[in-house]
Every structure is written in structure tokens, then in C-alpha cells.
Design a protein around this motif. Sequence first.
Motif, mmCIF file in Angstrom:
data_model
loop_
_atom_site.group_PDB
_atom_site.id
_atom_site.type_symbol
_atom_site.label_atom_id
_atom_site.label_comp_id
_atom_site.label_asym_id
_atom_site.label_seq_id
_atom_site.Cartn_x
_atom_site.Cartn_y
_atom_site.Cartn_z
ATOM 1 N N VAL A 174 0.859 -1.135 -0.067
ATOM 2 C CA VAL A 174 0.006 -0.040 0.013
ATOM 3 C C VAL A 174 1.027 1.283 -0.043
ATOM 4 O O VAL A 174 1.843 1.435 0.810
ATOM 5 C CB VAL A 174 -1.049 -0.017 1.442
ATOM 6 C CG1 VAL A 174 -1.517 1.352 1.305
ATOM 7 C CG2 VAL A 174 -2.045 -0.964 1.137
ATOM 8 N N VAL A 175 0.563 2.123 -0.873
ATOM 9 C CA VAL A 175 1.011 3.455 -0.865
ATOM 10 C C VAL A 175 0.139 4.499 -0.828
ATOM 11 O O VAL A 175 -1.071 4.189 -0.817
ATOM 12 C CB VAL A 175 1.827 3.914 -2.162
ATOM 13 C CG1 VAL A 175 3.021 2.863 -2.054
ATOM 14 C CG2 VAL A 175 0.859 3.682 -3.240
ATOM 15 N N TYR A 176 0.347 5.863 -0.182
ATOM 16 C CA TYR A 176 -0.682 6.682 -0.116
ATOM 17 C C TYR A 176 -0.804 7.641 -1.195
ATOM 18 O O TYR A 176 -1.635 8.608 -0.988
ATOM 19 C CB TYR A 176 -0.260 7.604 1.282
ATOM 20 C CG TYR A 176 -0.566 6.615 2.468
ATOM 21 C CD1 TYR A 176 -1.893 6.331 2.962
ATOM 22 C CD2 TYR A 176 0.390 5.534 2.866
ATOM 23 C CE1 TYR A 176 -2.338 5.341 3.833
ATOM 24 C CE2 TYR A 176 0.038 4.494 3.865
ATOM 25 C CZ TYR A 176 -1.246 4.534 4.269
ATOM 26 O OH TYR A 176 -1.686 3.583 5.402
ATOM 27 N N GLU A 177 0.141 7.751 -2.134
ATOM 28 C CA GLU A 177 0.081 8.669 -3.218
ATOM 29 C C GLU A 177 0.649 7.907 -4.557
ATOM 30 O O GLU A 177 1.442 7.063 -4.385
ATOM 31 C CB GLU A 177 0.603 9.993 -3.082
ATOM 32 C CG GLU A 177 2.108 9.844 -2.714
ATOM 33 C CD GLU A 177 2.781 11.194 -2.328
ATOM 34 O OE1 GLU A 177 3.839 11.585 -2.393
ATOM 35 O OE2 GLU A 177 2.277 11.968 -1.429
ATOM 36 N N LEU A 178 -0.049 8.444 -5.735
ATOM 37 C CA LEU A 178 0.512 7.810 -7.015
ATOM 38 C C LEU A 178 1.293 9.171 -7.651
ATOM 39 O O LEU A 178 1.104 10.207 -7.566
ATOM 40 C CB LEU A 178 -0.757 7.530 -7.860
ATOM 41 C CG LEU A 178 -1.474 6.548 -7.302
ATOM 42 C CD1 LEU A 178 -2.657 6.077 -8.182
ATOM 43 C CD2 LEU A 178 -0.471 5.010 -7.377
ATOM 44 N N PRO A 179 2.381 8.727 -8.524
ATOM 45 C CA PRO A 179 2.971 9.770 -9.524
ATOM 46 C C PRO A 179 2.081 10.626 -10.301
ATOM 47 O O PRO A 179 0.867 10.077 -10.538
ATOM 48 C CB PRO A 179 3.952 9.014 -10.064
ATOM 49 C CG PRO A 179 3.430 7.567 -10.086
ATOM 50 C CD PRO A 179 2.537 7.142 -9.008
ATOM 51 N N GLU A 180 2.493 11.726 -10.570
ATOM 52 C CA GLU A 180 1.490 12.532 -11.306
ATOM 53 C C GLU A 180 1.015 11.985 -12.672
ATOM 54 O O GLU A 180 -0.088 12.231 -13.090
ATOM 55 C CB GLU A 180 2.240 14.116 -11.375
ATOM 56 C CG GLU A 180 2.497 14.840 -10.304
ATOM 57 C CD GLU A 180 3.221 16.011 -10.703
ATOM 58 O OE1 GLU A 180 3.356 16.298 -11.711
ATOM 59 O OE2 GLU A 180 3.635 16.825 -9.987
ATOM 60 N N ASP A 181 2.020 11.261 -13.275
ATOM 61 C CA ASP A 181 1.665 10.813 -14.634
ATOM 62 C C ASP A 181 1.039 9.338 -14.494
ATOM 63 O O ASP A 181 1.391 8.626 -15.569
ATOM 64 C CB ASP A 181 2.917 10.851 -15.711
ATOM 65 C CG ASP A 181 4.043 10.488 -15.046
ATOM 66 O OD1 ASP A 181 4.132 10.127 -13.698
ATOM 67 O OD2 ASP A 181 5.131 10.531 -15.883
ATOM 68 N N TYR A 182 0.256 9.004 -13.502
ATOM 69 C CA TYR A 182 -0.176 7.428 -13.574
ATOM 70 C C TYR A 182 -1.417 7.598 -14.693
ATOM 71 O O TYR A 182 -1.918 8.709 -15.036
ATOM 72 C CB TYR A 182 -0.804 7.336 -12.289
ATOM 73 C CG TYR A 182 -2.111 7.888 -11.794
ATOM 74 C CD1 TYR A 182 -3.461 7.832 -12.278
ATOM 75 C CD2 TYR A 182 -2.256 9.309 -11.156
ATOM 76 C CE1 TYR A 182 -4.648 8.599 -11.858
ATOM 77 C CE2 TYR A 182 -3.147 10.064 -10.853
ATOM 78 C CZ TYR A 182 -4.397 9.554 -11.389
ATOM 79 O OH TYR A 182 -5.363 10.264 -10.845
ATOM 80 N N GLU A 183 -1.715 6.382 -15.047
ATOM 81 C CA GLU A 183 -2.972 6.431 -15.876
ATOM 82 C C GLU A 183 -4.175 5.606 -15.350
ATOM 83 O O GLU A 183 -3.985 4.680 -14.670
ATOM 84 C CB GLU A 183 -2.446 5.800 -17.338
ATOM 85 C CG GLU A 183 -1.483 6.794 -18.003
ATOM 86 C CD GLU A 183 -1.388 6.360 -19.572
ATOM 87 O OE1 GLU A 183 -2.221 6.598 -20.081
ATOM 88 O OE2 GLU A 183 -0.161 5.886 -19.698
ATOM 89 N N LYS A 184 -5.396 6.016 -15.857
ATOM 90 C CA LYS A 184 -6.420 5.226 -15.510
ATOM 91 C C LYS A 184 -6.721 4.076 -16.531
ATOM 92 O O LYS A 184 -6.596 4.524 -17.930
ATOM 93 C CB LYS A 184 -7.757 6.057 -15.594
ATOM 94 C CG LYS A 184 -7.959 6.695 -14.103
ATOM 95 C CD LYS A 184 -9.299 7.434 -13.795
ATOM 96 C CE LYS A 184 -9.244 8.163 -12.666
ATOM 97 N NZ LYS A 184 -10.531 8.924 -12.532
#
Length: 199
Positions: A153-163
Motif C-alpha cells: 500500500v502507498v498513499y499517493e501515486l505519481p503525477e503521470d499515472y494512467e487510469k
Amino acid sequence: MKTFIKTYVLSAAFIVAFAAQLPAQTKRNTNKKTVVTTTTKTVVKNKGNKRISSSKVTYKKPTRKVVSVRSVPNKTVVKHNGQSYYYANNRYYTQSRGRYIVIAPKVGFRIKTLPQNYKRVRFNNRDYYSVNGTFYISYNNEYEVVEPEIGTVVYELPEDYEKVVIDNQTYYEYANILYEKVQVDGTRAYEVVGIIDVE
């Protein structure tokens, strides 16, 4: 004789009532199991099948913006499988036609020191170091890019993640790692649920 008949009839009635109740309980339990195991997430959440074929993944945006620059100051050369890549400012690059193109890091990339903004993530008695969606482990006085374990588990994703969509379910992807949005103690977080196999 009447006592014998009463005992016999009562015993028979009890057995019939118990036998009639048994299938109803079995049926109820079977339905409960079906409800629990029948879910669209089982494809991704199945611990034995954490690798997801890229052919099953649909990206919400059909194309991705390619980021490239003319130069990368203070870059470090990263050798991997006979190829040269470059690392600077917490990003990895490949070179093409005189330009440096930002890429997601490949498993096996190694760097000497972690960026200052890393976060330590402990899962299954293993320490990961997470930096903008990239997971490292300490290896021979260096830090190697690895795939995180399912459930990390992480609490944030990088800015350029994709859905992305898999079996009508939306997930988040960065560097071929699939995440699902979850709540941990009332805080929004992202759990690793799979790895995309690029074919």
C-alpha cells in the motif's frame, strides 16, 4: 406399545425435520460462498495470478504524451541488459534522435543513492523504498528497481499515472503496476493488485 409407537413416531419426525433442514442450510452456505467469490475483481485480486496480460487492459486515454528534452544535466548512465539509459532529477531517460525521452524505469535498473523524497514502505517483512511510483530495494550498496508485492500500500501515486479498465473495473497504472483505490484507517490509499505483462 403406545409408548413404543410415540417414541418411534417422534424419532422419525425428528429425523425427517433434521433431514429437511440440512439441505436448506447447505444451500444457504453455497449461496453465501458464491456471493463472496463471484466478483469482477477476482481476475486481478487472485494472489496466484498477479500478472495481467496487456491485451486485457484498456487505457482511458488511447495515446500518451511523450516527454522529451534536448539535454539532461548531471545525468548518470544506467546500464541494463547491454543498453545505456540515463538518470537525473528522479527520472529515467532513453536517447533517441538526439533527444532524451522520459521512460518508466525497468525492473533491474540500479542507482547508487535514493532521492531525498523517498518513502519507506514495509510489507511482508521487506523494506521497499518508493519514489514517485518506483519501488527499490537495497542491493549490494545500491538500490534496484523491483516490482512490489501484491497487497503493498502507498498513499499517493505519481503525477503521470494512467487510469485503466480491466473487466469493467477501473484501476490506476504506473510503470506496469496496477493499483486499486482503498481506505486505510479512514485515509485514501492505493493497493498494488497486479502487474501488467507487456506482450
